[in-house]
Each structure stands twice: as structure tokens, then as C-alpha cells.
Design an enzyme around this catalytic site. Structure first.
Site, PDB file in Angstrom:
ATOM      1  N   HIS A   1      -4.536   1.522   7.460  1.00  0.00           N
ATOM      2  CA  HIS A   1      -3.172   2.057   7.572  1.00  0.00           C
ATOM      3  C   HIS A   1      -2.977   3.228   6.605  1.00  0.00           C
ATOM      4  O   HIS A   1      -2.452   4.281   6.974  1.00  0.00           O
ATOM      5  CB  HIS A   1      -2.176   0.921   7.264  1.00  0.00           C
ATOM      6  CG  HIS A   1      -0.748   1.322   7.286  1.00  0.00           C
ATOM      7  ND1 HIS A   1       0.160   0.835   8.205  1.00  0.00           N
ATOM      8  CD2 HIS A   1      -0.038   2.142   6.478  1.00  0.00           C
ATOM      9  CE1 HIS A   1       1.356   1.360   7.973  1.00  0.00           C
ATOM     10  NE2 HIS A   1       1.259   2.150   6.914  1.00  0.00           N
ATOM     11  N   GLU A   2      -3.441   3.042   5.350  1.00  0.00           N
ATOM     12  CA  GLU A   2      -3.261   4.098   4.336  1.00  0.00           C
ATOM     13  C   GLU A   2      -4.131   5.311   4.629  1.00  0.00           C
ATOM     14  O   GLU A   2      -3.700   6.450   4.476  1.00  0.00           O
ATOM     15  CB  GLU A   2      -3.565   3.550   2.927  1.00  0.00           C
ATOM     16  CG  GLU A   2      -2.714   2.365   2.481  1.00  0.00           C
ATOM     17  CD  GLU A   2      -1.225   2.572   2.706  1.00  0.00           C
ATOM     18  OE1 GLU A   2      -0.537   1.573   2.968  1.00  0.00           O
ATOM     19  OE2 GLU A   2      -0.758   3.719   2.664  1.00  0.00           O
TER      20      GLU A   2
ATOM     21  N   GLN B   1       3.085  10.207   1.371  1.00  0.00           N
ATOM     22  CA  GLN B   1       4.375   9.523   1.465  1.00  0.00           C
ATOM     23  C   GLN B   1       5.304   9.883   0.300  1.00  0.00           C
ATOM     24  O   GLN B   1       6.520   9.690   0.403  1.00  0.00           O
ATOM     25  CB  GLN B   1       4.180   8.009   1.507  1.00  0.00           C
ATOM     26  CG  GLN B   1       3.499   7.520   2.787  1.00  0.00           C
ATOM     27  CD  GLN B   1       3.431   6.034   2.825  1.00  0.00           C
ATOM     28  OE1 GLN B   1       2.498   5.444   2.274  1.00  0.00           O
ATOM     29  NE2 GLN B   1       4.393   5.398   3.466  1.00  0.00           N
TER      30      GLN B   1
ATOM     31  N   HIS C   1      -2.604   7.580   7.000  1.00  0.00           N
ATOM     32  CA  HIS C   1      -1.609   8.478   6.397  1.00  0.00           C
ATOM     33  C   HIS C   1      -2.266   9.767   5.917  1.00  0.00           C
ATOM     34  O   HIS C   1      -1.668  10.841   6.005  1.00  0.00           O
ATOM     35  CB  HIS C   1      -0.918   7.803   5.197  1.00  0.00           C
ATOM     36  CG  HIS C   1       0.254   6.938   5.557  1.00  0.00           C
ATOM     37  ND1 HIS C   1       1.379   7.412   6.177  1.00  0.00           N
ATOM     38  CD2 HIS C   1       0.468   5.621   5.377  1.00  0.00           C
ATOM     39  CE1 HIS C   1       2.251   6.430   6.369  1.00  0.00           C
ATOM     40  NE2 HIS C   1       1.724   5.330   5.890  1.00  0.00           N
TER      41      HIS C   1
ATOM     42  N   CYS D   1       5.842   0.032   7.419  1.00  0.00           N
ATOM     43  CA  CYS D   1       5.555   1.274   6.711  1.00  0.00           C
ATOM     44  C   CYS D   1       6.782   1.704   5.920  1.00  0.00           C
ATOM     45  O   CYS D   1       7.899   1.722   6.456  1.00  0.00           O
ATOM     46  CB  CYS D   1       5.162   2.376   7.702  1.00  0.00           C
ATOM     47  SG  CYS D   1       4.650   3.889   6.867  1.00  0.00           S
ATOM     48  N   LEU D   2       6.557   2.075   4.679  1.00  0.00           N
ATOM     49  CA  LEU D   2       7.685   2.487   3.832  1.00  0.00           C
ATOM     50  C   LEU D   2       8.353   3.745   4.381  1.00  0.00           C
ATOM     51  O   LEU D   2       9.510   4.027   4.069  1.00  0.00           O
ATOM     52  CB  LEU D   2       7.191   2.722   2.395  1.00  0.00           C
ATOM     53  CG  LEU D   2       6.540   1.502   1.724  1.00  0.00           C
ATOM     54  CD1 LEU D   2       5.976   1.871   0.375  1.00  0.00           C
ATOM     55  CD2 LEU D   2       7.511   0.342   1.626  1.00  0.00           C
TER      56      LEU D   2
ATOM     57  N   GLY E   1       0.855  -1.190   0.000  1.00  0.00           N
ATOM     58  CA  GLY E   1       0.000   0.000   0.000  1.00  0.00           C
ATOM     59  C   GLY E   1       0.886   1.233   0.000  1.00  0.00           C
ATOM     60  O   GLY E   1       2.074   1.160   0.340  1.00  0.00           O
TER      61      GLY E   1
HETATM   62  O1  LIG Z   1       5.596  -4.912   2.171  1.00  0.00           O
HETATM   63  C1  LIG Z   1       5.547  -4.559   3.323  1.00  0.00           C
HETATM   64  C2  LIG Z   1       6.204  -3.229   3.679  1.00  0.00           C
HETATM   65  S1  LIG Z   1       5.206  -2.085   4.594  1.00  0.00           S
HETATM   66  C3  LIG Z   1       3.878  -1.658   3.568  1.00  0.00           C
HETATM   67  O2  LIG Z   1       3.686  -2.227   2.516  1.00  0.00           O
HETATM   68  C4  LIG Z   1       2.992  -0.551   4.039  1.00  0.00           C
HETATM   69  C5  LIG Z   1       1.533  -0.945   4.026  1.00  0.00           C
HETATM   70  C6  LIG Z   1       1.107  -1.934   5.055  1.00  0.00           C
HETATM   71  C7  LIG Z   1       1.842  -3.097   5.349  1.00  0.00           C
HETATM   72  C8  LIG Z   1       1.366  -3.975   6.331  1.00  0.00           C
HETATM   73  C9  LIG Z   1       0.169  -3.697   7.004  1.00  0.00           C
HETATM   74  C10 LIG Z   1      -0.531  -2.546   6.688  1.00  0.00           C
HETATM   75  C11 LIG Z   1      -0.071  -1.690   5.724  1.00  0.00           C
HETATM   76  C12 LIG Z   1       3.179   0.534   3.018  1.00  0.00           C
HETATM   77  C13 LIG Z   1       2.929   1.943   3.529  1.00  0.00           C
HETATM   78  F1  LIG Z   1       3.848   2.248   4.426  1.00  0.00           F
HETATM   79  F2  LIG Z   1       3.056   2.763   2.503  1.00  0.00           F
HETATM   80  F3  LIG Z   1       1.754   2.062   4.092  1.00  0.00           F
HETATM   81  C14 LIG Z   1       4.827  -5.401   4.278  1.00  0.00           C
HETATM   82  C15 LIG Z   1       4.962  -5.250   5.634  1.00  0.00           C
HETATM   83  C16 LIG Z   1       4.257  -6.081   6.515  1.00  0.00           C
HETATM   84  C17 LIG Z   1       3.395  -7.027   6.025  1.00  0.00           C
HETATM   85  C18 LIG Z   1       3.255  -7.164   4.655  1.00  0.00           C
HETATM   86  C19 LIG Z   1       3.961  -6.367   3.784  1.00  0.00           C
HETATM   87 ZN   LIG Z   2       2.587   3.488   6.010  1.00  0.00          ZN
END
Ligand SMILES: O=C(CSC(=O)[C@H](Cc1ccccc1)CC(F)(F)F)c1ccccc1
Ligand SMILES: [Zn+2]
Length: 157
Positions: free
Chosen positions: A142-143, A52, A146, A100-101, A47
Site C-alpha cells: 500500500h505504501e 502524503q 503511494h 488510507c489517511l 503506515g
Molecule cells: O489505521 C488504519 C487507518 S489507514 C492506514 O493506516 C493506512 C495504511 C494501511 C492500512 C490498512 C491496510 C494497508 C495500509 C495509512 C496510509 F494511508 F498512510 F497508507 C487502519 C485501517 C485499516 C486497517 C488497519 C488500520
Molecule cells: Zn494510503
């Protein structure tokens, strides 16, 4: 489309509310959507939200896929949601891993609503309403945080 720089957690833009998109059809918005998608894919995320990439706009992209922490996460084609509004959230909550990125090398368990109903504009300007649950509902919450200047570490109990 080009990969955009991702704001780190200390950037002010990540701590303020984003603005609604007035006209989804402009070339600038369409270009931003393309750039957000390639940026998300390059970062291997599931996401991303416009603040961001330093755009203070209410735009998110949701792109769930199976991953080590969520092996049964649905594989979905990325969905761009413009001016998303969560209409309803279940009282039922669940805890799950988030990253989170903008907060690299950090993972934590966050409690989120298990199900939600969301209304948003597609990139072609249609108003859509849909219900989501599980990991996809988690990504959406989560998004959408943001867009309100909230980072997931602020959601820890
Ligand atoms: O790919 C990621 C990296 S973090 C990520 O993708 C965030 C999104 C996210 C990951 C996990 C749970 C909720 C949201 C992206 C952000 F920061 F832009 F929102 C990931 C992390 C945990 C579980 C599964 C995947
Ligand atoms: Zn995030």
C-alpha cells in the site's frame, strides 16, 4: 518533531511518482522521518508515505499493530524504509481490508501479494533486505503504491 498536514486524495502530489532520496544523512531527511512518525502516530495509522505529507520522496514508514480488522496483526516498532524496492512478490495473493489517511472514511477489500521481499535503506543509510507476509506485506505494498502515485481505490477489482 511536528505533526504535518496530510494530503487529501485530490492533491496532485498523490498521483505522481516520488523521487529517490540522494542522501539519507541530511538534517532535512532526518527531520522529515521524525515528522512522518509523529504524524502517523497522531493519525492512528499503520503506515505512511512521504507524498502524503507533501514530500515527493521515496520514503515510507511501516508500523503494524493489532487493530479491530486485523486482531492478529503483529505489533512492531515503526520501520522507516528509504528508497524501498520490492524485489519479489508471491503469486499467492490475499484480499484484505485497507484504509488510507488520504482517503478518509473509505474502507475496501484489496487483493495483494501474500509475501514479498524488499530492499531498502535504513535511516542510518544501511542497505537491508527482508521478507514480509500477511498484514505487514499488505501495508508495504500500500505504501509503495503511494510512491508511484497509486491510491488503493485504483487497486479494486
Ligand atoms: O489505521 C488504519 C487507518 S489507514 C492506514 O493506516 C493506512 C495504511 C494501511 C492500512 C490498512 C491496510 C494497508 C495500509 C495509512 C496510509 F494511508 F498512510 F497508507 C487502519 C485501517 C485499516 C486497517 C488497519 C488500520
Ligand atoms: Zn494510503
Amino acid at each position: 518533531p511536528r505533526i504535518l498536514p496530510i494530503a487529501a486524495a485530490d492533491e496532485p502530489i498523490l498521483h505522481q511518482p516520488a523521487h529517490a532520496v540522494a542522501d539519507v544523512s541530511t538534517p532535512a531527511i532526518q527531520r522529515l522521518l521524525d515528522d512522518m512518525l509523529v504524524t502517523l502516530q497522531a493519525a492512528n495509522g499503520v503506515g505512511i508515505a512521504a507524498p502524503q505529507v507533501f514530500a515527493p520522496l521515496r520514503i515510507i514508514i511501516v508500523a503494524s499493530r493489532p487493530n479491530p480488522r486485523y486482531p492478529d496483526a503483529p505489533l512492531m516498532s515503526p520501520i522507516a524504509m528509504l528508497n524501498p524496492e520490492i524485489l519479489w512478490q508471491s503469486d499467492t495473493t490475499c484480499s484484505g481490508w485497507e484504509g488510507c489517511l488520504s482517503v478518509p472514511d473509505t474502507r475496501a477489500q484489496v487483493k495483494r501479494a501474500e509475501r514479498l521481499r524488499i530492499s531498502y535503506l535504513t535511516r542510518t543509510g544501511e542497505r537491508v533486505e527482508a521478507t514480509y507476509s500477511g498484514f505487514v506485506a499488505r501495508i508495504i505494498q500500500h505504501e509503495c503504491d503511494h510512491l508511484d502515485g497509486i491510491l488503493f481505490p485504483e487497486r479494486l477489482e
